[in-house]
Design a protein around this motif. Sequence first.
Motif, PDB file in Angstrom:
ATOM      1  N   ALA A 447       0.834  -1.196   0.000  1.00 24.88           N
ATOM      2  CA  ALA A 447       0.000   0.000   0.000  1.00 24.88           C
ATOM      3  C   ALA A 447       0.872   1.251   0.000  1.00 24.88           C
ATOM      4  O   ALA A 447       0.574   2.226  -0.692  1.00 24.88           O
ATOM      5  CB  ALA A 447      -0.928  -0.010   1.202  1.00 24.88           C
ATOM      6  N   LEU A 448       1.968   1.194   0.749  1.00 26.04           N
ATOM      7  CA  LEU A 448       2.861   2.343   0.820  1.00 26.04           C
ATOM      8  C   LEU A 448       3.411   2.665  -0.578  1.00 26.04           C
ATOM      9  O   LEU A 448       3.402   3.820  -1.019  1.00 26.04           O
ATOM     10  CB  LEU A 448       4.002   2.014   1.781  1.00 26.04           C
ATOM     11  CG  LEU A 448       4.926   3.165   2.150  1.00 26.04           C
ATOM     12  CD1 LEU A 448       4.158   4.216   2.918  1.00 26.04           C
ATOM     13  CD2 LEU A 448       6.093   2.662   2.973  1.00 26.04           C
ATOM     14  N   LEU A 449       3.858   1.610  -1.286  1.00 22.84           N
ATOM     15  CA  LEU A 449       4.417   1.833  -2.620  1.00 22.84           C
ATOM     16  C   LEU A 449       3.335   2.332  -3.576  1.00 22.84           C
ATOM     17  O   LEU A 449       3.586   3.199  -4.417  1.00 22.84           O
ATOM     18  CB  LEU A 449       5.047   0.543  -3.148  1.00 22.84           C
ATOM     19  CG  LEU A 449       6.313   0.133  -2.413  1.00 22.84           C
ATOM     20  CD1 LEU A 449       6.794  -1.217  -2.903  1.00 22.84           C
ATOM     21  CD2 LEU A 449       7.403   1.168  -2.616  1.00 22.84           C
ATOM     22  N   ALA A 450       2.102   1.797  -3.435  1.00 20.61           N
ATOM     23  CA  ALA A 450       1.014   2.240  -4.312  1.00 20.61           C
ATOM     24  C   ALA A 450       0.719   3.719  -4.066  1.00 20.61           C
ATOM     25  O   ALA A 450       0.442   4.475  -5.008  1.00 20.61           O
ATOM     26  CB  ALA A 450      -0.231   1.396  -4.078  1.00 20.61           C
ATOM     27  N   VAL A 451       0.791   4.134  -2.793  1.00 18.98           N
ATOM     28  CA  VAL A 451       0.553   5.545  -2.489  1.00 18.98           C
ATOM     29  C   VAL A 451       1.633   6.409  -3.135  1.00 18.98           C
ATOM     30  O   VAL A 451       1.338   7.455  -3.720  1.00 18.98           O
ATOM     31  CB  VAL A 451       0.510   5.763  -0.960  1.00 18.98           C
ATOM     32  CG1 VAL A 451       0.591   7.237  -0.614  1.00 18.98           C
ATOM     33  CG2 VAL A 451      -0.754   5.171  -0.392  1.00 18.98           C
ATOM     34  N   PHE A 452       2.886   5.943  -3.070  1.00 15.89           N
ATOM     35  CA  PHE A 452       3.958   6.693  -3.738  1.00 15.89           C
ATOM     36  C   PHE A 452       3.684   6.802  -5.229  1.00 15.89           C
ATOM     37  O   PHE A 452       3.865   7.860  -5.829  1.00 15.89           O
ATOM     38  CB  PHE A 452       5.310   6.014  -3.521  1.00 15.89           C
ATOM     39  CG  PHE A 452       5.914   6.264  -2.170  1.00 15.89           C
ATOM     40  CD1 PHE A 452       5.907   7.530  -1.619  1.00 15.89           C
ATOM     41  CD2 PHE A 452       6.497   5.241  -1.450  1.00 15.89           C
ATOM     42  CE1 PHE A 452       6.474   7.768  -0.373  1.00 15.89           C
ATOM     43  CE2 PHE A 452       7.068   5.464  -0.211  1.00 15.89           C
ATOM     44  CZ  PHE A 452       7.053   6.735   0.331  1.00 15.89           C
ATOM     45  N   CYS A 453       3.243   5.674  -5.846  1.00 15.43           N
ATOM     46  CA  CYS A 453       2.958   5.687  -7.287  1.00 15.43           C
ATOM     47  C   CYS A 453       1.905   6.739  -7.616  1.00 15.43           C
ATOM     48  O   CYS A 453       2.036   7.495  -8.570  1.00 15.43           O
ATOM     49  CB  CYS A 453       2.476   4.316  -7.758  1.00 15.43           C
ATOM     50  SG  CYS A 453       3.759   3.076  -7.823  1.00 15.43           S
ATOM     51  N   ALA A 454       0.848   6.765  -6.814  1.00 15.11           N
ATOM     52  CA  ALA A 454      -0.239   7.707  -7.083  1.00 15.11           C
ATOM     53  C   ALA A 454       0.223   9.142  -6.837  1.00 15.11           C
ATOM     54  O   ALA A 454      -0.095  10.055  -7.600  1.00 15.11           O
ATOM     55  CB  ALA A 454      -1.441   7.386  -6.214  1.00 15.11           C
ATOM     56  N   LEU A 455       1.006   9.321  -5.772  1.00 16.66           N
ATOM     57  CA  LEU A 455       1.445  10.658  -5.398  1.00 16.66           C
ATOM     58  C   LEU A 455       2.323  11.270  -6.485  1.00 16.66           C
ATOM     59  O   LEU A 455       2.115  12.406  -6.912  1.00 16.66           O
ATOM     60  CB  LEU A 455       2.225  10.551  -4.089  1.00 16.66           C
ATOM     61  CG  LEU A 455       2.122  11.717  -3.123  1.00 16.66           C
ATOM     62  CD1 LEU A 455       0.670  11.980  -2.785  1.00 16.66           C
ATOM     63  CD2 LEU A 455       2.906  11.405  -1.856  1.00 16.66           C
ATOM     64  N   PHE A 456       3.314  10.484  -6.963  1.00 16.54           N
ATOM     65  CA  PHE A 456       4.202  11.019  -7.999  1.00 16.54           C
ATOM     66  C   PHE A 456       3.468  11.181  -9.319  1.00 16.54           C
ATOM     67  O   PHE A 456       3.890  11.954 -10.166  1.00 16.54           O
ATOM     68  CB  PHE A 456       5.407  10.112  -8.191  1.00 16.54           C
ATOM     69  CG  PHE A 456       6.459  10.284  -7.133  1.00 16.54           C
ATOM     70  CD1 PHE A 456       6.936  11.542  -6.838  1.00 16.54           C
ATOM     71  CD2 PHE A 456       6.945   9.214  -6.427  1.00 16.54           C
ATOM     72  CE1 PHE A 456       7.897  11.723  -5.860  1.00 16.54           C
ATOM     73  CE2 PHE A 456       7.901   9.376  -5.453  1.00 16.54           C
ATOM     74  CZ  PHE A 456       8.382  10.632  -5.163  1.00 16.54           C
ATOM     75  N   GLY A 457       2.377  10.443  -9.510  1.00 15.15           N
ATOM     76  CA  GLY A 457       1.606  10.612 -10.733  1.00 15.15           C
ATOM     77  C   GLY A 457       0.739  11.851 -10.676  1.00 15.15           C
ATOM     78  O   GLY A 457       0.650  12.612 -11.633  1.00 15.15           O
ATOM     79  N   LEU A 458       0.080  12.065  -9.537  1.00 22.35           N
ATOM     80  CA  LEU A 458      -0.842  13.196  -9.429  1.00 22.35           C
ATOM     81  C   LEU A 458      -0.092  14.506  -9.223  1.00 22.35           C
ATOM     82  O   LEU A 458      -0.537  15.547  -9.688  1.00 22.35           O
ATOM     83  CB  LEU A 458      -1.814  12.967  -8.273  1.00 22.35           C
ATOM     84  CG  LEU A 458      -2.953  12.003  -8.575  1.00 22.35           C
ATOM     85  CD1 LEU A 458      -3.710  11.650  -7.320  1.00 22.35           C
ATOM     86  CD2 LEU A 458      -3.900  12.609  -9.600  1.00 22.35           C
ATOM     87  N   ILE A 459       1.024  14.447  -8.491  1.00 22.76           N
ATOM     88  CA  ILE A 459       1.789  15.673  -8.233  1.00 22.76           C
ATOM     89  C   ILE A 459       3.223  15.444  -8.711  1.00 22.76           C
ATOM     90  O   ILE A 459       4.135  15.264  -7.908  1.00 22.76           O
ATOM     91  CB  ILE A 459       1.772  16.028  -6.734  1.00 22.76           C
ATOM     92  CG1 ILE A 459       0.373  15.835  -6.170  1.00 22.76           C
ATOM     93  CG2 ILE A 459       2.235  17.457  -6.516  1.00 22.76           C
ATOM     94  CD1 ILE A 459       0.287  16.017  -4.685  1.00 22.76           C
ATOM     95  N   PRO A 460       3.446  15.440 -10.045  1.00 19.97           N
ATOM     96  CA  PRO A 460       4.803  15.176 -10.541  1.00 19.97           C
ATOM     97  C   PRO A 460       5.802  16.211 -10.039  1.00 19.97           C
ATOM     98  O   PRO A 460       7.001  15.938  -9.980  1.00 19.97           O
ATOM     99  CB  PRO A 460       4.651  15.261 -12.060  1.00 19.97           C
ATOM    100  CG  PRO A 460       3.201  15.203 -12.324  1.00 19.97           C
ATOM    101  CD  PRO A 460       2.493  15.701 -11.117  1.00 19.97           C
TER     102      PRO A 460
END
Lengths: 629, 291
Positions: A447-460
């Motif tokens: 879940a932590l890695l998925a959150v990082f994936c989403a975070l860097f995608g939404l806020i590059p």
Amino acid sequence: MRFFGVGATWAVSLLAAYLAFLAVVQGPVTLASFAAVPPAFTLDLGLTPLAAPFLALLAMLGVAIGAWCLRCERPVDAALIAGFVATMLLVLVARSVLAFVLAWELMSLVSAFLVGANHRRRDVRRATFVYLVVAQSGALCILVALLLLASHAAGPGFSDIASSAAAIPAGTRTAAFVLALIGFGSKAGLLPLHFWLPRAHPLAPPAASALLSGAMLKVALYGLCVVAFELAAPAPAAWGIALVVLGTVSAIGGVLYALVDHDLKRLLAYHSVENVGIITIGIGVALLARSSGALALAALALIAALFHAINHGLFKALLFMGAGVVAKTQGTVDLEKLGGLWERLAWTAPLFLVGCAAIVALPPLNGFASEWLTFQSLVGGFVLPDAGTRIVLLGATAGLALTGGLAAACFVKVFGVAFLGRARQPKKSHAVQPEQERFDAATFAQALLAVFCALFGLIPALAVVPLARIAATTIGGPAFTGVASIPPASLSVLPIALVALPLAGALACFALAAHRRLRSVPTWTCGSPVTPAAQYTATAFSKPLRMIFAFVLQPEHRRLVESGSSPWFPARIVYRIETRDVVDEGARWFGALALRVARRSRALQSGSLRLYLAYAVAALVVVVTLARR
Amino acid sequence: MIALSLLQLLVIAALAPLVQGAMKLLRARLQGRPGPSALQPYRDLAKLWRKESILPAGVSPIAVAAPGIALGVALPLAAALPLAAPGMPPLGEIIALIFLLALSRFVLGLAAVDSRSAFASMAASTEQTIAALVEPTLLLALLGAAALGQGTQLSALRYLPFGLAGLLAVGAFFLVLLAETARVPIDNQETHYELTMIHEGLALEFSGWQLAFIQVASHVRQLSFLLLAGLLLPGGTVWAVAAWAVAIAVVVTVVETLFAKLRLFEIPQLLASAFVLAAASIALRLFGTTL
């Protein structure tokens, strides 16, 4: 042992995060310097801005993988993981030839222990051996490359080499670059030196696979960047072209072999080859643009490459962890035997979907952000003056687009066949796992890695703004002002604008499904009973692409029909398909040759002490004459 | 500007079923049949909207949401076309739009495999295959302006000098359009034979209001692609683009009448020639000054 390992992993990760922060804020920093009597043995530790993204990636992966190790099977793995993370950190902060080579060898050794974790299996021992051979040959190339460069410099420190790099003869620099490319490229899994990777990575425990694919390949690319941008700079255009071509070939080759592979972990390893190719394209474009003076474009390409390196580390680790959960709960990672995991793995399945969407670069996840930047840098290179350069970039653009389409096909196959539909094999009666997956350390890590994936995608901007500083110091150009008329700080508008309507559509569907009639009925299969075996298989799904790319993959079909009383009513049909990896065969041929040569040279090892003394004297004479010259 | 884009989106969405109906009518007339009224798609959609949706038992939420995502992907494409307004800057970016199209295909493909139907899964496999082969051509056909250093916004295509390079790009894009809008010789919208369905096959297990979502998405996407083709042709005014779009719709219908569907493994050859056209077009633009 386990808690010590996890604690050490987290401590090293925090240190990596701190060092990354320091490197971005302060620029080059010297951490420690151990002078030695022959100055060649000086050990320097320090930071450059270029190491910062890799340190940050190591920190993020370390935190997640540390959490995963709370539940990993062998306690000793946790300690090995901690050591692996620490040695990678050492490589990233090594700033002299000896320090770098020592750290590099330590990293290879520790990772070899992780690859060989299940050493009771013959194929594991074999893969570990191949990995060690490739790693040692690569390390030798790197050592020679660094020594070649250092021999022309004032000292063995990387800063000494960098300051006198421009004075090194072009031929020596090119030789060093080629050797470094072989050494780092084989470690990173660039075609055609990738053959060890799809064998070694899947055999390690999940946490180690995640680190091998997620972090170690990136450390190798870091080494390539250090040589190309610092130690052997300025790079001529030809190096950039070589990297773009190699990257494109690796991207397409990696994804093609992934497409026809149905072992989930090996497939993910092939996708690492693909993504390393994409990162290499970015590095190549940066070198090309820098050599022709387009510094803004070089910065953009380097940002894209570094960002994709971080992103690939995040989503590949996430996917390898998901594959680890599948292996543990289902007892297999063969796509032909899996199915319907969505119901059984309530946490892992959605998190794995996030990883799949990220790796095929769907907006708004991080893979999209960095692949989009890579495309922008390729297209920006269309205006570079040299005609050959433009043609290469045009080819790379088309190749990257093809790679994207093939990766999408591959992950529809992976997620659709393994996680959706119905289970293909009956539930094991002796299953020790509970029916429903619970939220535990392993799912927390994913879940932590998925959150990082989403975070860097939404806020590059989170990554692109610091990367812009790093690129500016590495390239030595002006500050990066933006791409496609979007300044880096407001890059978020792109993913958010793209997915606003699809998200609204999805929510509308859920609302409609809740408030209006949505009925469930059995699937219509022309009246015949619905069985799990009637579902489409992974082999069938990838068949059209396997046929179209048969000239590369060279598939071999074998069909075995067992019929009883009548030939028209077969009792059993066995359909087997194998694809040939041309590079694999080349590697096997080369391996056989090397073994033959080794066997011949065994004559030198007579066991006679006097002969050995003679060898030693002869070697001494040769060294002294060479040194005197 | 956003208001104008939204207005354009509404107009395109409202007209898209009519274009589908008109093309169907024209095709029927060319084949000597009276054919359904051009307004038939509106009636179909109204009826589907009223009906309940039926999904295979045990599917994941992906299958519930997929039609909405497909529609949500088609609409930004329509809004981003630089016609009424100069185009919405973040949305009108060609590469991002191509990534966005992949999102809809990915989700629909997953939903098809999730339905446990071998027919739908086969369609998903074929669709992904064709999409992978089409993607490089689509990208290169739209990068004409970028090759001249004018950026990757759709609005840069509008006043691009035409010439031979433009003609080649239009040729390539026309073949892409046939693939993306599920037309003969690559796909056949009118088929009732599941084995040959590609785009229709993906929607095989959808019904009711969910099918209505998917159909509107296909219609909007079709009209958007027709308008994009109009944008690649010379002219540049809104009316010129619209006129070209109508002309291309007629050509597509005539092609559908004259040709038979290709065998699956002959499609790559057609798409490869489309790729050559697109690459040649970009090469002409890159080296136009030196040649």
